[in-house]
Enzyme design. Structure first.
Site, short mmCIF file in Angstrom:
data_model
loop_
_atom_site.label_atom_id
_atom_site.label_comp_id
_atom_site.label_asym_id
_atom_site.label_seq_id
_atom_site.Cartn_x
_atom_site.Cartn_y
_atom_site.Cartn_z
CB SER A 197 76.86 17.01 12.56
OG SER A 197 78.00 16.59 13.28
CG ASP B 294 78.98 20.89 7.38
OD1 ASP B 294 77.99 21.29 8.01
OD2 ASP B 294 80.08 20.67 7.91
CG ASP C 130 85.73 13.23 8.62
OD1 ASP C 130 86.37 12.20 8.93
OD2 ASP C 130 84.52 13.36 8.84
NE ARG D 143 84.34 10.99 6.81
CZ ARG D 143 83.02 10.94 6.87
NH1 ARG D 143 82.37 10.01 6.17
NH2 ARG D 143 82.35 11.75 7.64
#
Length: 397
Positions: free
Chosen positions: A173, A12, A121, A92
């Site tokens: 992923s 990404d 996220d 995060r």
């Protein structure tokens, strides 16, 4: 326009860097947080510069990650939906915190991230950003561009000569840090499908783990693990050591269909060897040192705490208020735990604490201690009073 991009070097963000340059005519500065990915960090920094970044930050945040985020969370006993130790969720706010700081230092007009419009996220990054800098501009390409699938993204990468780790052979992923690895997408989107052989990175397949159990001692002080097998280590070093020990015995694999904050169910596969050992070590010490009502109350509040972390509210006042409570409760969580690890199993082999509330004389069948068993008669009758009153008032069949 200058944009600071949270950059992992994965599929990404690899193409987002080029996309921002082309579509925003922007100067892009990248930021890669080293929270335990290993060699991937320097590889990402170099690739960012090769792909067009004007500057590429790579910061070692491993100690801050474990000391200021993982350990405080662990004090709450947080598990999301009974299984998930929140390895991605807790990383995060740390990444977003430094993303905002670098944007301020660089004089950037905006920050950007590679989180999809379907995931959690995006919420975690942006709630943190707005909590720390209310007027920050956020660019989320997944909510703007017309690339709708990973094959399309891989085509874009090939067209622009951008190397990416995701392939048609491994279309899932991966998110890695010191606390865990997470896997999602691609072949894992079918909840009936078993994870591909060889997918896991931190943990040995339990059936291929050593045939002899390993004994490990974990020492806890004030709610935090401080030593393994008698060796005191820094928070990041300690988690890395426990990952190594637990990983070779296949400890800490979870396959979960979870409820995302944005409203859908998703399937995630996680491996959290060190975190799983810490979780069980703390529970064992708490069983000795925490008052019954405090432990039960903490567990109830821990569910809410886990939801706040999962949903991205780390820098919210309610999480901070709960943290004060969790830290207070954890003050007496001190002791040593002994486990035998064997083929994916954590087998408790002993626990002790200088602050233990366990009194053998009270529970022993062989000692009278300070407990008069006759007192239980009145205790039971008082607790049954409302039940007896209700039973008498019930109409007879």
């Amino acid at each position: 326009m200058k944009i600071v991009l949270a950059y992992s070097g994965g599929l990404d963000t690899s193409i987002i860097l080029k996309w921002l340059i082309e579509n925003y005519n922007a100067e892009v500065v990248t930021f890669t947080a080293d929270i335990g990915q290993g060699e991937e960090v320097e590889e990402a920094r170099r690739k960012a510069l090769q792909t067009g970044a004007s500057k590429a930050y790579a910061l070692d945040l491993r100690e801050e990650f474990v000391r200021d985020f993982v350990f405080p969370m662990m004090r709450s006993g947080a598990l999301y939906e009974g299984y998930y130790l929140l390895g991605t969720s807790i990383a995060r706010p740390l990444i977003a915190k430094h993303l905002v700081r670098i944007a301020q230092e660089e004089g950037a007009e905006a920050i950007a991230h590679g989180a999809t419009g379907k995931g959690n996220d995006q919420v975690r990054f942006e709630l943190t950003a707005y909590a720390l800098k209310p007027d920050i501009k956020v660019i989320a390409p997944w909510r703007e561009w017309n690339l709708v699938s990973r094959p399309q993204m891989m085509e874009y990468a090939a067209l622009h000569g951008i190397p990416v780790p995701t392939t048609l052979e491994k279309p899932y992923s991966v998110d890695s840090n010191l606390l865990h690895n997470s896997f999602e997408g691609g072949v894992l989107e079918d909840p009936w499908a078993e994870p591909p052989a060889g997918m896991f990175r931190l943990t040995q397949d339990p059936w291929q783990a050593p045939d002899e159990p390993e004994l490990v001692e974990i020492q806890v002080e004030g709610g935090d693990v401080v030593a393994v097998n008698g060796e005191r280590l820094s928070p990041a070093q300690l988690l890395a050591r426990l990952n190594e020990i637990g990983g070779r015995h296949g400890i800490g694999r979870v396959d979960l269909v979870e409820n995302r904050y944005v409203g859908m169910k998703s399937r995630g596969v996680y491996e959290t060897p060190g975190g799983t050992l810490i979780y069980h070590a703390r529970r064992a010490v708490e069983s000795l040192t925490l008052d019954r009502e405090v432990l039960h109350q903490r567990d109830q509040l821990g569910i809410k705490y886990a939801e706040l972390v999962y949903n991205g509210f780390w820098f919210a006042p309610e999480r901070e208020a709960l943290q004060a409570y969790m830290d207070h409760v954890a003050k007496t969580v001190t002791g040593t735990v002994r486990f035998r690890l064997y083929k994916g199993n954590i087998i408790l082999a002993g626990r002790k604490s200088p602050l233990s509330l366990y009194d053998k004389s009270l529970v022993s069948f062989d000692e009278k201690g300070g407990y008069n068993q006759a007192d239980a008669d009145g205790f039971i009758k008082l607790n049954s009073l409302r039940l007896r009153v209700r039973a008498k008032a019930q109409p007879k069949d």
